[in-house]
Design a protein around this motif. Structure first.
Motif, PDB file in Angstrom:
ATOM      1  N   ALA A  96       0.839  -1.200   0.000  1.00  0.00           N
ATOM      2  CA  ALA A  96       0.000   0.000   0.000  1.00  0.00           C
ATOM      3  C   ALA A  96       0.872   1.248   0.000  1.00  0.00           C
ATOM      4  CB  ALA A  96      -0.915  -0.004   1.221  1.00  0.00           C
ATOM      5  N   PHE A  97       0.251   2.375  -0.309  1.00  0.00           N
ATOM      6  CA  PHE A  97       0.953   3.653  -0.243  1.00  0.00           C
ATOM      7  C   PHE A  97       0.012   4.695   0.358  1.00  0.00           C
ATOM      8  CE2 PHE A  97      -1.471   3.980  -4.089  1.00  0.00           C
ATOM      9  CZ  PHE A  97      -1.736   5.332  -4.273  1.00  0.00           C
ATOM     10  N   LEU A  98       0.599   5.713   0.965  1.00  0.00           N
ATOM     11  CA  LEU A  98      -0.187   6.796   1.546  1.00  0.00           C
ATOM     12  C   LEU A  98      -0.650   7.718   0.428  1.00  0.00           C
ATOM     13  CD1 LEU A  98      -1.265   8.327   4.038  1.00  0.00           C
ATOM     14  CD2 LEU A  98       0.955   9.502   4.155  1.00  0.00           C
ATOM     15  N   GLU A  99      -1.953   7.747   0.188  1.00  0.00           N
ATOM     16  CA  GLU A  99      -2.485   8.573  -0.888  1.00  0.00           C
ATOM     17  C   GLU A  99      -2.942   9.941  -0.401  1.00  0.00           C
ATOM     18  OE1 GLU A  99      -5.566   7.707  -4.398  1.00  0.00           O
ATOM     19  OE2 GLU A  99      -6.506   8.396  -2.550  1.00  0.00           O
ATOM     20  N   ASN A 144      -3.260  -5.284 -12.514  1.00  0.00           N
ATOM     21  CA  ASN A 144      -2.120  -4.400 -12.307  1.00  0.00           C
ATOM     22  C   ASN A 144      -2.516  -2.944 -12.523  1.00  0.00           C
ATOM     23  OD1 ASN A 144       0.517  -3.705 -11.745  1.00  0.00           O
ATOM     24  ND2 ASN A 144       1.126  -3.779 -13.888  1.00  0.00           N
ATOM     25  N   LYS A 145      -3.402  -2.492 -11.674  1.00  0.00           N
ATOM     26  CA  LYS A 145      -3.828  -1.102 -11.759  1.00  0.00           C
ATOM     27  C   LYS A 145      -4.179  -0.619 -10.344  1.00  0.00           C
ATOM     28  CE  LYS A 145      -7.169  -1.907 -14.695  1.00  0.00           C
ATOM     29  NZ  LYS A 145      -8.373  -1.718 -15.549  1.00  0.00           N
ATOM     30  N   ALA A 146      -4.198   0.665 -10.163  1.00  0.00           N
ATOM     31  CA  ALA A 146      -4.473   1.223  -8.843  1.00  0.00           C
ATOM     32  C   ALA A 146      -5.898   0.902  -8.425  1.00  0.00           C
ATOM     33  CB  ALA A 146      -4.250   2.726  -8.853  1.00  0.00           C
ATOM     34  N   SER A 147      -6.101   0.733  -7.148  1.00  0.00           N
ATOM     35  CA  SER A 147      -7.423   0.407  -6.634  1.00  0.00           C
ATOM     36  C   SER A 147      -8.068   1.613  -5.974  1.00  0.00           C
ATOM     37  CB  SER A 147      -7.301  -0.714  -5.602  1.00  0.00           C
ATOM     38  OG  SER A 147      -8.525  -0.905  -4.929  1.00  0.00           O
ATOM     39  N   SER A 148      -9.366   1.754  -6.184  1.00  0.00           N
ATOM     40  CA  SER A 148     -10.083   2.818  -5.490  1.00  0.00           C
ATOM     41  C   SER A 148     -10.445   2.384  -4.071  1.00  0.00           C
ATOM     42  CB  SER A 148     -11.357   3.194  -6.259  1.00  0.00           C
ATOM     43  OG  SER A 148     -12.185   2.060  -6.413  1.00  0.00           O
ATOM     44  N   ARG A 149     -10.175   1.127  -3.745  1.00  0.00           N
ATOM     45  CA  ARG A 149     -10.408   0.651  -2.388  1.00  0.00           C
ATOM     46  C   ARG A 149      -9.323   1.194  -1.475  1.00  0.00           C
ATOM     47  NH1 ARG A 149      -9.268  -5.359  -0.316  1.00  0.00           N
ATOM     48  NH2 ARG A 149      -9.933  -5.140   1.848  1.00  0.00           N
ATOM     49  N   GLY A 150      -9.694   1.681  -0.320  1.00  0.00           N
ATOM     50  CA  GLY A 150      -8.715   2.246   0.588  1.00  0.00           C
ATOM     51  C   GLY A 150      -8.899   1.762   2.018  1.00  0.00           C
ATOM     52  N   LEU A 272      -8.285  13.447  12.217  1.00  0.00           N
ATOM     53  CA  LEU A 272      -7.122  13.317  11.340  1.00  0.00           C
ATOM     54  C   LEU A 272      -7.281  12.023  10.566  1.00  0.00           C
ATOM     55  CD1 LEU A 272      -4.098  13.801  10.444  1.00  0.00           C
ATOM     56  CD2 LEU A 272      -3.459  12.568  12.535  1.00  0.00           C
ATOM     57  N   ARG A 273      -7.001  12.048   9.249  1.00  0.00           N
ATOM     58  CA  ARG A 273      -7.198  10.849   8.439  1.00  0.00           C
ATOM     59  C   ARG A 273      -5.945  10.514   7.616  1.00  0.00           C
ATOM     60  NH1 ARG A 273     -12.646  11.774   5.112  1.00  0.00           N
ATOM     61  NH2 ARG A 273     -11.290  13.328   4.158  1.00  0.00           N
ATOM     62  N   TYR A 274      -5.516   9.262   7.748  1.00  0.00           N
ATOM     63  CA  TYR A 274      -4.508   8.688   6.854  1.00  0.00           C
ATOM     64  C   TYR A 274      -5.257   7.733   5.926  1.00  0.00           C
ATOM     65  CZ  TYR A 274      -0.841   9.915  10.333  1.00  0.00           C
ATOM     66  OH  TYR A 274       0.015  10.546  11.207  1.00  0.00           O
ATOM     67  N   LEU A 275      -5.095   7.903   4.616  1.00  0.00           N
ATOM     68  CA  LEU A 275      -5.746   7.014   3.660  1.00  0.00           C
ATOM     69  C   LEU A 275      -4.690   6.303   2.814  1.00  0.00           C
ATOM     70  CD1 LEU A 275      -8.167   5.841   2.122  1.00  0.00           C
ATOM     71  CD2 LEU A 275      -8.184   7.920   0.727  1.00  0.00           C
ATOM     72  N   TYR A 276      -4.680   4.962   2.895  1.00  0.00           N
ATOM     73  CA  TYR A 276      -3.738   4.148   2.130  1.00  0.00           C
ATOM     74  C   TYR A 276      -4.486   3.382   1.043  1.00  0.00           C
ATOM     75  CZ  TYR A 276      -0.167   4.960   5.676  1.00  0.00           C
ATOM     76  OH  TYR A 276       0.746   5.550   6.531  1.00  0.00           O
ATOM     77  N   ARG A 277      -3.840   3.282  -0.135  1.00  0.00           N
ATOM     78  CA  ARG A 277      -4.418   2.511  -1.233  1.00  0.00           C
ATOM     79  C   ARG A 277      -3.396   1.489  -1.730  1.00  0.00           C
ATOM     80  NH1 ARG A 277      -9.262   4.521  -2.018  1.00  0.00           N
ATOM     81  NH2 ARG A 277      -9.647   6.751  -2.205  1.00  0.00           N
ATOM     82  N   ARG A 278      -3.891   0.546  -2.508  1.00  0.00           N
ATOM     83  CA  ARG A 278      -3.049  -0.504  -3.068  1.00  0.00           C
ATOM     84  C   ARG A 278      -2.209   0.064  -4.215  1.00  0.00           C
ATOM     85  NH1 ARG A 278      -6.643  -5.152  -5.017  1.00  0.00           N
ATOM     86  NH2 ARG A 278      -6.782  -3.895  -6.908  1.00  0.00           N
ATOM     87  N   LYS A 279      -0.922  -0.275  -4.237  1.00  0.00           N
ATOM     88  CA  LYS A 279      -0.049   0.205  -5.313  1.00  0.00           C
ATOM     89  C   LYS A 279      -0.360  -0.502  -6.617  1.00  0.00           C
ATOM     90  CE  LYS A 279       4.203   2.038  -3.324  1.00  0.00           C
ATOM     91  NZ  LYS A 279       5.675   1.877  -3.258  1.00  0.00           N
ATOM     92  N   LYS A 280       0.028   0.140  -7.735  1.00  0.00           N
ATOM     93  CA  LYS A 280      -0.139  -0.487  -9.044  1.00  0.00           C
ATOM     94  C   LYS A 280       0.811  -1.684  -9.158  1.00  0.00           C
ATOM     95  CE  LYS A 280      -1.579   3.612 -11.605  1.00  0.00           C
ATOM     96  NZ  LYS A 280      -1.307   4.494 -12.756  1.00  0.00           N
TER      97      LYS A 280
END
Length: 280
Positions: A96-99, A144-150, A272-280
């Motif tokens: 994941a990455f911090l979006e 192999n694409k970014a996910s809108s799921r977080g 405060l919100r940290y939102l992480y998503r799946r990397k490509k």
């Protein structure tokens, strides 16, 4: 954060959709972060986006927004120490990455901060169906694409209670939303709005759709979701699924869960919100 705690959080979010934890930051960290965020929120009175990459940091310097620059560095350093990326990666099953990193102030009000909804569901006014299908495919399929799921880390800077800013999350709802999205993405059922909880339940009135959903989730989980969410059909809210927590508590949840923010009827709410998503 210790590995056993990371595993406990990850497993709970994967299973039920959410997990809450007290004393998220240590006392010194919390006091420093809380003072910075309250100061910024009281000045700007809106959602504050913090820089998370080199380009964004440079923009803050150019604009002389040094407070946001310094606060963001502090928040990112803390997230690294707490291994938030590792938790999100465990839940998502991929790095994941911090979006997004932000905070926002909800002023005292009798109105819900946001109604019961899920974050992937199609809305009638949300743009083209083609865009929705692109996002849906990325969310529910291993491509192999970014996910809108977080995965969101929702850190409360103020105490919250039912009918006073609490976040409500319906257990197992992320599994129902995922299953429904898969069926739509595979063209096994027609696309209709299901961002709102009431629209989502409309899908489940069909026996055929319920039988298809059971291919992905247990019958028990589907029945529990139908029972848990029945309150919406009588245009009534419920506090049964609220996370009533003290300041410096975090609620970690899958954005595919059905959730809402209750009205902050007694005082302002700052989160405060940290939102992480799946990397490509």
């Amino acid at each position: 954060m210790k590995d056993e705690i990371i595993n406990k959080i990850s497993n709970e979010v994967k299973d039920r959709g959410a997990f809450s934890i007290k004393n998220f930051f240590d006392e010194k960290q919390f006091n420093s972060i809380s003072n910075s965020l309250f100061d910024l929120a009281n000045k700007e009175k809106k959602k504050i986006l913090f820089p998370i990459n080199l380009k964004q940091f440079l923009i803050k310097i150019i604009k002389f927004e040094f407070k946001k620059f310094q606060t963001s560095k502090k928040l990112i350093n803390v997230s690294n120490k707490l291994k938030l990326k590792k938790i999100a990666s465990n839940i998502l099953g991929k790095e994941a990455f911090l979006e997004t990193l932000d905070c926002y102030l909800s002023k005292k009000s009798d109105e819900q901060i946001l109604e019961w909804h899920n974050d992937i569901g199609y809305k009638q006014d949300s743009g083209s169906k083609k865009n929705f299908f692109n996002e849906a495919l990325a969310t529910v399929k291993e491509e192999n694409k970014a996910s809108s799921r977080g995965i969101k880390f929702f850190v409360h800077l103020t105490d919250v209670r039912s009918n006073n800013g609490a976040l409500g999350i319906i257990p197992f709802s992320h599994k129902i939303v995922t299953a429904l999205t898969k069926l739509i993405a595979d063209n096994k059922i027609d696309l209709n709005p299901y961002w709102k909880l009431k629209d989502l339940r409309n899908y489940l009135e069909s026996k055929d759709i319920r039988e298809k959903i059971i291919e992905f989730v247990s019958k028990d989980q589907l029945n529990k979701f139908i029972d848990y969410s029945k309150f919406i059909n009588i245009n009534k809210d419920t506090y049964d699924f609220d996370y009533q927590v003290e300041k410096n508590s975090a609620v970690i949840f899958d954005e595919l869960c059905v959730h809402r923010g209750s009205a902050p009827t007694k005082n302002d709410r700052l989160v405060l919100r940290y939102l992480y998503r799946r990397k490509k």
